[in-house]
Design an enzyme around this catalytic site. Structure first.
Site, PDB file in Angstrom:
ATOM      1  N   SER A  77      41.947  40.965  16.878  1.00 45.70           N
ATOM      2  CA  SER A  77      42.403  39.197  16.896  1.00 45.70           C
ATOM      3  C   SER A  77      43.832  39.350  16.384  1.00 45.70           C
ATOM      4  O   SER A  77      44.459  38.412  16.432  1.00 45.70           O
ATOM      5  CB  SER A  77      41.394  38.579  16.000  1.00 45.70           C
ATOM      6  OG  SER A  77      40.182  38.309  16.660  1.00 45.70           O
ATOM      7  N   LYS A 128      46.438  38.201  18.592  1.00 44.26           N
ATOM      8  CA  LYS A 128      46.582  36.600  18.889  1.00 44.26           C
ATOM      9  C   LYS A 128      47.794  36.175  18.365  1.00 44.26           C
ATOM     10  O   LYS A 128      48.480  35.169  19.053  1.00 44.26           O
ATOM     11  CB  LYS A 128      45.457  36.160  18.189  1.00 44.26           C
ATOM     12  CG  LYS A 128      43.725  36.030  18.820  1.00 44.26           C
ATOM     13  CD  LYS A 128      42.897  35.695  17.977  1.00 44.26           C
ATOM     14  CE  LYS A 128      41.601  36.014  18.591  1.00 44.26           C
ATOM     15  NZ  LYS A 128      40.417  35.774  17.810  1.00 44.26           N
TER      16      LYS A 128
END
Ligand code: DON
Length: 305
Positions: free
Chosen positions: A61, A64
């Site tokens: 993540s 992101k």
């Protein structure tokens, strides 16, 4: 600094015994639970490392952050924030309920999976290959690491098991939130999550953001001050998912975690910090990584609040 980092690794090694490595993506289950590393990059370009700082892991993540930057660079903030919000959810990173029940018009923020799939879909490129190449070349630039590449085993593992992300993406497609072929968008998302990095790479990204978009080691400006401010703000409010509030109170540094065990942290006008510890708490954040950031924040008075 070097001695401080060495001491912090030694005093926090014990916490790696708590928690578990992510196993919902089978390939991530192979990580060594006891690994712990840290790297600090200051704005004059100095780098300090301790523990397993040069061990490779996947961005997950933390990618992101890169997808959000590229989506804004390619489309402008107005369009991006018409497709994805900027509010914390209080739900887990792959929650479906927040998307369907609370906020069907657009995902809550670009740091949860649904929001990141939406920002990834906005990145320029005629084909999947071109999009991932754009993501990789930008990542190479902001890490100063020309060897940045996708870990193919992790990518295949994500693709084979990513049905929750498929559900989120097809739901967004049905609501008119995603344009284009869903499987292609997911493929780019799975690949960006599988980009391999180490603590130094993510500390350098943190340092670039801390330095208002200027690479400390070369002086090159890669993003505007405004984009770097937007990204850091969203990291503070949403970067640690449903633990973002507690992290802001206790540590007070813009940060983004990944289930590979990394946390990318950026202390405005001071430094970037990259930590790695694959043993995670029940919210998907690195236990050892949070302990290291807490001790560094206390020792060096890093909280921005
Ligand atoms: O999409 C996923 O579930 C993973 N590739 C990334 C999730 C993640 O890193 C959540 N972070 N703590």
């Amino acid at each position: 600094m070097q001695n401080l980092l060495k001491g912090i690794i030694e005093s926090n090694k014990i916490y790696t015994k708590e928690g578990t490595v992510a196993s919902y993506i089978p390939e991530l289950g192979k990580a060594n639970k006891e690994d712990l590393g840290v790297c600090v990059v200051t704005l004059d370009g100095k780098e300090f490392m301790a523990g397993d700082a040069e061990k490779n892991f996947t961005m997950q993540s933390m990618s992101k952050v890169i997808a959000l930057i590229l989506a804004i660079l390619d489309n402008g903030k107005k369009l991006v924030f018409s497709k994805v919000g900027m509010e914390p959810t209080g739900d887990s990173f792959n929650s479906i309920t927040s998307l369907e029940v609370k906020h069907p018009e657009r995902p809550f923020n670009p740091m949860i999976n649904a929001g990141a799939i939406a920002t990834t879909a906005l990145i320029s490129g005629e084909t999947d290959e071109e999009k991932i190449e754009n993501i990789l070349s930008f990542t190479r630039k902001i890490t100063g690491n020309k060897f940045i590449a996708v870990n193919e085993e992790v990518y295949r593992s994500e693709k084979a098991t990513g049905n929750r992300n498929r559900a989120l993406a097809y739901f967004m497609k049905s609501n008119g939130l995603l344009e284009g072929d869903v499987e292609s968008i997911l493929d780019v998302y799975f690949k960006q999550c599988s980009i391999e990095c180490n603590c130094r790479d993510i500390a350098r990204i943190g340092a670039m953001l801390a330095n208002d978009g200027v690479l400390p080691w070369s002086g090159e400006k890669v993003i505007s001050r405004e984009v770097s401010r937007i990204v850091k703000t969203i990291m503070v409010t949403c970067g640690m998912y449903d633990a973002s509030g507690e992290f802001a109170v206790g540590i007070g540094i813009p940060a983004k975690s990944g289930v590979g065990g990394g946390i990318l942290a950026s202390v405005p006008r001071r430094m970037g910090i990259g930590v790695y510890g694959p043993s995670l708490d029940n919210k998907g954040n690195s236990i050892g990584g949070i302990k290291i950031l807490k001790e560094l924040s206390d020792e060096l008075d890093l909280s921005i609040f």
